[in-house]
Design an enzyme around this catalytic site. Structure first.
Site, PDB file in Angstrom:
ATOM      1  N   GLN A   1      11.427   3.701   4.236  1.00 16.11           N
ATOM      2  CA  GLN A   1      12.084   3.950   2.947  1.00 16.11           C
ATOM      3  C   GLN A   1      12.320   5.439   2.747  1.00 16.11           C
ATOM      4  O   GLN A   1      13.337   5.845   2.182  1.00 16.11           O
ATOM      5  CB  GLN A   1      11.248   3.392   1.787  1.00 16.11           C
TER       6      GLN A   1
ATOM      7  N   THR B   1      14.598 -10.370  -0.086  1.00 18.99           N
ATOM      8  CA  THR B   1      13.498 -11.292   0.192  1.00 18.99           C
ATOM      9  C   THR B   1      13.803 -12.722  -0.248  1.00 18.99           C
ATOM     10  O   THR B   1      13.013 -13.624  -0.035  1.00 18.99           O
ATOM     11  CB  THR B   1      12.214 -10.815  -0.509  1.00 18.99           C
TER      12      THR B   1
ATOM     13  N   THR C   1       8.451 -18.707 -15.881  1.00 22.32           N
ATOM     14  CA  THR C   1       8.299 -19.831 -16.801  1.00 22.32           C
ATOM     15  C   THR C   1       7.606 -20.947 -16.039  1.00 22.32           C
ATOM     16  O   THR C   1       7.290 -20.806 -14.855  1.00 22.32           O
ATOM     17  CB  THR C   1       9.664 -20.337 -17.308  1.00 22.32           C
TER      18      THR C   1
ATOM     19  N   HIS D   1      14.344  -7.671 -11.307  1.00 25.98           N
ATOM     20  CA  HIS D   1      15.173  -6.605 -10.729  1.00 25.98           C
ATOM     21  C   HIS D   1      16.088  -5.946 -11.771  1.00 25.98           C
ATOM     22  O   HIS D   1      16.761  -4.957 -11.461  1.00 25.98           O
ATOM     23  CB  HIS D   1      16.071  -7.167  -9.616  1.00 25.98           C
TER      24      HIS D   1
ATOM     25  N   ASP E   1       6.017   0.521  -9.104  1.00 27.47           N
ATOM     26  CA  ASP E   1       5.287   0.287  -7.853  1.00 27.47           C
ATOM     27  C   ASP E   1       5.891   1.051  -6.673  1.00 27.47           C
ATOM     28  O   ASP E   1       5.297   1.091  -5.590  1.00 27.47           O
ATOM     29  CB  ASP E   1       5.235  -1.215  -7.539  1.00 27.47           C
TER      30      ASP E   1
END
Length: 418
Positions: free
Chosen positions: A173, A40, A234, A48, A194
């Site tokens: 998937q 993405t 951040t 990740h 998730d």
């Protein structure tokens, strides 16, 4: 200690489908497992890292990790954890992102390891050639609408809306898992919390398609911060693994600033330090938190893992120079990293009086204030205090001919570019 015991100690198991069955399988054979990464963006980020490091931990324990780049599913969009529909990227963009992510994953997994080398696959290789009739007849018929609607990734989007495109992501998937099971005997899928719905859907497809199938799913927890803010973010945005997007110094600083309440958890999650080393750092944090021993160990381990020894040394050097004020010891490249987000001013020309430079660059609001700042000792050039009102900034004040660093007061830095 076996791999599952290690994961339990580190708090890395959120859910698993058959704990005893997976334990017996891992004891009996070297297992192929996979985790998917949808392209993405042109870089992975630290969100990740847990799934990537799970693959690395399994490989070190003697198993065969498969890093799956979602060149196909990346064209569709995963609704998991999203409140709204994703913007679909063009095919060429996804292909470019896929290659970048492949390159990054290769830094964490060993593709030449004797006995159990890792491999990278791209699901566009089988999804890209899948025709709609085959998709609907051979795959889609195995999924009941009620079953899919019950999944959190779909249920959470019912009120706000979900397209058929993203609704079908779960099926694609699941087909990935089936394809890897059939082609490579891949028996375990791991992923973030998730992904539980997608993983169990894949197991259901394998069960319906293959006789006497044995496959498993395991998820890692969502990484949280004690102060309630989002992990991996951040003021400057996401913490990327690409050094061009997040410099090694910024990366190091992110970890060094970890809250005392989170640091032991992150040592367990992200580093490969032994249980004994982590326990000792936990003790040091409790007894002398001001020394920040655990944060230093975490920052060092993570920066070395992602960017290498040389970048770690550079990040530490920049940090120490900024703390001590020894700016002149830094190279131009290190200046770029350490002062990436400070106010800057581009000076065109040769020599310039310090007072004029302070006013032109808006470090001081007026010449009167500039004189006062210099006289009071509030101005530092490349770490050295300057109190001469007639000081002229020359080529000798430029670091590698590119930068002059001016500090006003204790902490306000400004970068003069040439």
């Amino acid at each position: 200690m076996d791999i599952l015991q290690d994961l339990q100690f580190r708090g890395l198991i959120n859910q698993q489908t058959d704990e005893q069955g997976l334990k017996e399988l891992l004891e009996k054979e070297s297992v192929r497992l996979y985790c998917g990464f949808d392209p993405t963006a042109d870089s992975l980020h630290i969100g990740h890292m847990l799934p990537i490091l799970i693959l690395r931990r399994f490989q070190q324990a003697g198993h065969h990790p498969i890093a799956l780049v979602g060149g196909g599913t990346g064209l569709i969009g995963d609704p998991s954890g999203k409140k709204a529909e994703r913007t679909l990227n063009e095919k060429e963009t996804v292909a470019f992102f896929s290659q970048r992510i492949k390159d990054q994953l290769s830094r964490f997994l060993d593709f030449d390891r004797a006995g159990n080398p890792a491999m990278i696959a791209n699901n566009y290789d089988w999804i890209g050639s899948l025709d709609v009739i085959t998709f609907l007849r051979d795959i889609g018929k195995n999924f009941g609408i009620n079953y899919m609607l019950a999944k959190d990734s779909v249920q959470s989007r019912i009120e706000t809306g979900i397209s058929f495109t993203e609704f079908s992501y779960m099926i694609l998937q699941s087909y990935d898992f089936l394809n890897l099971y059939q082609t490579y005997d891949c028996k375990l899928q791991v992923g973030g919390s998730d992904q539980w719905g997608n993983i169990t859907a894949g197991l259901e497809l394998i069960r319906k398609t293959e006789e006497d199938a044995k496959a498993f799913g395991l998820t890692v927890p969502l990484v949280t911060k004690a102060d309630g803010t989002k992990f991996g973010k951040t003021e400057g945005g996401a913490i990327w693994l690409d050094p061009e997007k997040t410099s090694p110094y910024e990366f190091y600083q992110f970890w060094i600033n970890t809250d005392d309440r989170d640091v032991v958890k992150y040592l367990k999650y992200f580093t490969f330090l032994s249980h004994e080393e982590i326990t000792e750092l936990e003790k040091q944090t409790a007894e002398a938190p001001e020394k920040r021993a655990a944060q230093k160990a975490l920052a060092a381990e993570m920066t070395k893992l992602v960017h290498g020894e040389e970048s770690l040394s550079q990040a530490i050097k920049i940090s120490e120079a900024l703390f001590s004020g020894s700016i002149s010891e830094l190279t131009a490249e290190e200046i770029k990293q350490g002062f990436k987000d400070v106010p800057s001013y581009e000076h065109i020309g040769e020599e310039i009086g310090l007072i004029d430079l302070l006013v032109n660059s808006k470090i001081s609001p007026s010449k009167r204030q500039a004189r006062e700042d210099i006289s009071s000792g509030a101005i530092y050039i490349n770490g050295e205090r300057v109190q001469e009102l007639d000081k002229v900034i020359t080529a000798a004040d430029r670091i590698e001919g590119q930068f002059t660093v001016i500090r006003r007061g204790k902490k306000k830095y400004y970068l003069i570019k040439y």
